[in-house]
Design a protein around this motif. Structure first.
Motif, PDB file in Angstrom:
ATOM      1  N   ALA A  12       0.889  -1.092   0.058  1.00 51.02           N
ATOM      2  CA  ALA A  12       0.011   0.231  -0.073  1.00 51.02           C
ATOM      3  C   ALA A  12       0.849   1.236  -0.067  1.00 51.02           C
ATOM      4  O   ALA A  12       0.595   2.324  -0.754  1.00 51.02           O
ATOM      5  CB  ALA A  12      -0.996  -0.117   1.071  1.00 51.02           C
ATOM      6  N   ALA A  13       1.873   1.073   0.685  1.00 50.34           N
ATOM      7  CA  ALA A  13       2.861   2.513   0.752  1.00 50.34           C
ATOM      8  C   ALA A  13       3.622   2.658  -0.477  1.00 50.34           C
ATOM      9  O   ALA A  13       3.640   3.866  -1.064  1.00 50.34           O
ATOM     10  CB  ALA A  13       3.908   2.196   1.977  1.00 50.34           C
ATOM     11  N   ILE A  14       3.871   1.581  -1.217  1.00 49.09           N
ATOM     12  CA  ILE A  14       4.523   1.862  -2.656  1.00 49.09           C
ATOM     13  C   ILE A  14       3.274   2.094  -3.556  1.00 49.09           C
ATOM     14  O   ILE A  14       3.854   3.295  -4.396  1.00 49.09           O
ATOM     15  CB  ILE A  14       5.151   0.381  -2.925  1.00 49.09           C
ATOM     16  N   GLU A  20       1.737   9.563  -5.731  1.00 48.69           N
ATOM     17  CA  GLU A  20       2.304  10.923  -5.440  1.00 48.69           C
ATOM     18  C   GLU A  20       3.203  11.256  -6.485  1.00 48.69           C
ATOM     19  O   GLU A  20       3.431  12.513  -6.873  1.00 48.69           O
ATOM     20  CB  GLU A  20       3.041  10.897  -4.144  1.00 48.69           C
ATOM     21  N   LEU A  21       4.186  10.392  -7.124  1.00 52.41           N
ATOM     22  CA  LEU A  21       4.959  10.778  -8.048  1.00 52.41           C
ATOM     23  C   LEU A  21       4.357  11.107  -9.297  1.00 52.41           C
ATOM     24  O   LEU A  21       4.859  11.919  -9.954  1.00 52.41           O
ATOM     25  CB  LEU A  21       6.012   9.543  -8.222  1.00 52.41           C
ATOM     26  N   LEU A  22       3.443  10.259  -9.724  1.00 51.22           N
ATOM     27  CA  LEU A  22       2.741  10.380 -11.002  1.00 51.22           C
ATOM     28  C   LEU A  22       2.007  11.849 -10.824  1.00 51.22           C
ATOM     29  O   LEU A  22       2.014  12.568 -12.048  1.00 51.22           O
ATOM     30  CB  LEU A  22       1.761   9.273 -11.085  1.00 51.22           C
ATOM     31  N   ASP A  23       1.353  12.167  -9.960  1.00 48.34           N
ATOM     32  CA  ASP A  23       0.554  13.539  -9.620  1.00 48.34           C
ATOM     33  C   ASP A  23       1.414  14.443  -9.748  1.00 48.34           C
ATOM     34  O   ASP A  23       1.145  15.688 -10.247  1.00 48.34           O
ATOM     35  CB  ASP A  23      -0.127  13.439  -8.242  1.00 48.34           C
ATOM     36  N   THR A  24       2.754  14.417  -9.293  1.00 49.07           N
ATOM     37  CA  THR A  24       3.831  15.547  -9.152  1.00 49.07           C
ATOM     38  C   THR A  24       4.887  15.696 -10.293  1.00 49.07           C
ATOM     39  O   THR A  24       5.123  16.633 -10.877  1.00 49.07           O
ATOM     40  CB  THR A  24       4.381  15.627  -7.850  1.00 49.07           C
ATOM     41  N   GLY A  36      11.713   4.138  -4.997  1.00 45.54           N
ATOM     42  CA  GLY A  36      12.710   3.613  -3.742  1.00 45.54           C
ATOM     43  C   GLY A  36      13.222   4.947  -3.054  1.00 45.54           C
ATOM     44  O   GLY A  36      13.173   5.107  -1.957  1.00 45.54           O
ATOM     45  N   GLY A  37      13.713   5.659  -3.722  1.00 46.87           N
ATOM     46  CA  GLY A  37      14.169   7.147  -3.710  1.00 46.87           C
ATOM     47  C   GLY A  37      12.963   8.043  -2.721  1.00 46.87           C
ATOM     48  O   GLY A  37      13.455   8.497  -1.867  1.00 46.87           O
ATOM     49  N   HIS A  38      11.864   7.855  -3.341  1.00 50.06           N
ATOM     50  CA  HIS A  38      10.792   8.813  -2.706  1.00 50.06           C
ATOM     51  C   HIS A  38      10.523   7.959  -1.179  1.00 50.06           C
ATOM     52  O   HIS A  38      10.196   8.818  -0.464  1.00 50.06           O
ATOM     53  CB  HIS A  38       9.702   8.619  -3.602  1.00 50.06           C
ATOM     54  N   ASP A  54       5.136  -3.534 -14.541  1.00 50.07           N
ATOM     55  CA  ASP A  54       3.954  -3.836 -15.007  1.00 50.07           C
ATOM     56  C   ASP A  54       2.953  -4.364 -14.094  1.00 50.07           C
ATOM     57  O   ASP A  54       1.777  -3.900 -14.024  1.00 50.07           O
ATOM     58  CB  ASP A  54       3.772  -4.855 -16.228  1.00 50.07           C
ATOM     59  N   GLU A  55       3.528  -5.174 -13.093  1.00 48.82           N
ATOM     60  CA  GLU A  55       2.822  -5.641 -11.874  1.00 48.82           C
ATOM     61  C   GLU A  55       2.333  -4.390 -11.091  1.00 48.82           C
ATOM     62  O   GLU A  55       1.395  -4.347 -10.418  1.00 48.82           O
ATOM     63  CB  GLU A  55       3.278  -6.778 -11.351  1.00 48.82           C
ATOM     64  N   LEU A  56       3.408  -3.487 -10.785  1.00 41.51           N
ATOM     65  CA  LEU A  56       2.960  -2.457 -10.154  1.00 41.51           C
ATOM     66  C   LEU A  56       1.989  -1.543 -10.759  1.00 41.51           C
ATOM     67  O   LEU A  56       1.223  -0.986 -10.037  1.00 41.51           O
ATOM     68  CB  LEU A  56       4.377  -1.670  -9.772  1.00 41.51           C
ATOM     69  N   LEU A  57       2.100  -1.377 -11.928  1.00 39.53           N
ATOM     70  CA  LEU A  57       1.331  -0.449 -12.669  1.00 39.53           C
ATOM     71  C   LEU A  57      -0.278  -1.013 -12.317  1.00 39.53           C
ATOM     72  O   LEU A  57      -1.007  -0.086 -12.408  1.00 39.53           O
ATOM     73  CB  LEU A  57       1.692  -0.426 -14.193  1.00 39.53           C
TER      74      LEU A  57
END
Length: 220
Positions: A12-14, A20-24, A36-38, A54-57
């Motif tokens: 869930a945290a990932i 957040e990264l996609l939004d910003t 990972g850096g975020h 792809d699994e993450l997406l």
């Protein structure tokens, strides 16, 4: 002095970090290194939860669906259920446009997607459709909502200057078309300027639901 151990990452945290990264930062930020850096974690730690990007997406795509049904309960009115789900879905896509563009064409095969499909098919069953007809109407409705929502989300990923140019075109270029060449366009030009995306979506959605109701075996 020993370093304090970092808390273990959760799926869930990932996913939260991805959104957040996609939004910003947009789609280019969706790499295991950036995620990972975020999170302040070694990128390899992500592989404990997701085998690949792809699994993450797909998990991110399912999170959007999860947000769209959060707190939602069908009312027993099939048309209200379908309309509310469509509006909720578009709202989530517009809130996360970069994620929406990546997610729109994917089949997540995950719990939120299955829950959404179950709700829609149940609503169509309440309208009197047998399973085979319910599936046909589900696909038509779902593809309509996905396509329209993705189109609006894609527009939001454009930079502000480009969006302003497109928006001003209705008041500038189309308002100036010669009536001799484009009589119908010239007559409609003042109304084209006034078109609102939200109102257009709701109008088209109601047309779709009217068509479903016209074919429904049970009274709407």
């Amino acid at each position: 002095m020993s370093k304090r151990p970092r808390p273990s990452l959760s799926a869930a945290a990932i996913i939260d970090s991805c959104l957040e990264l996609l939004d910003t930062e947009g789609a280019n930020a969706l790499t295991f290194r950036r995620i990972g850096g975020h999170l302040g974690a070694d990128p390899t730690a992500l592989y404990r939860h997701f085998r690949n990007k792809d699994e993450l997406l797909l998990a991110v795509a399912d999170r959007l669906l999860e947000e769209s049904i959060e707190g939602f309960e069908p009312t027993g009115d099939w048309r209200h259920t379908l309309r509310t789900l469509a509006v909720r879905h578009r709202k989530v896509y517009l809130a996360h446009p970069h994620a929406a563009v990546l997610a729109a064409i994917r089949v997540t095969r995950r719990p939120a997607e299955m829950r959404v499909i179950e709700i829609i098919l149940a609503a169509l069953g309440e309208a009197g459709f047998a399973p085979d007809e319910a599936v046909r109407h589900y696909r038509a409705l779902a593809d309509f909502v996905l396509a329209w929502s993705c189109m609006d989300a894609t527009y939001r990923t454009l930079d502000e200057r480009m969006r302003q140019k497109d928006q001003s075109a209705w008041a500038d270029a189309y308002a100036a078309v010669p009536a001799a060449s484009y009589p119908h366009l010239a007559a409609a030009a003042p109304y084209l300027v006034a078109v609102d995306n939200e109102a257009s979506f709701l109008f088209a959605l109601d047309l779709m639901l009217d068509a479903v109701a016209a074919q429904a075996p049970s009274p709407s």
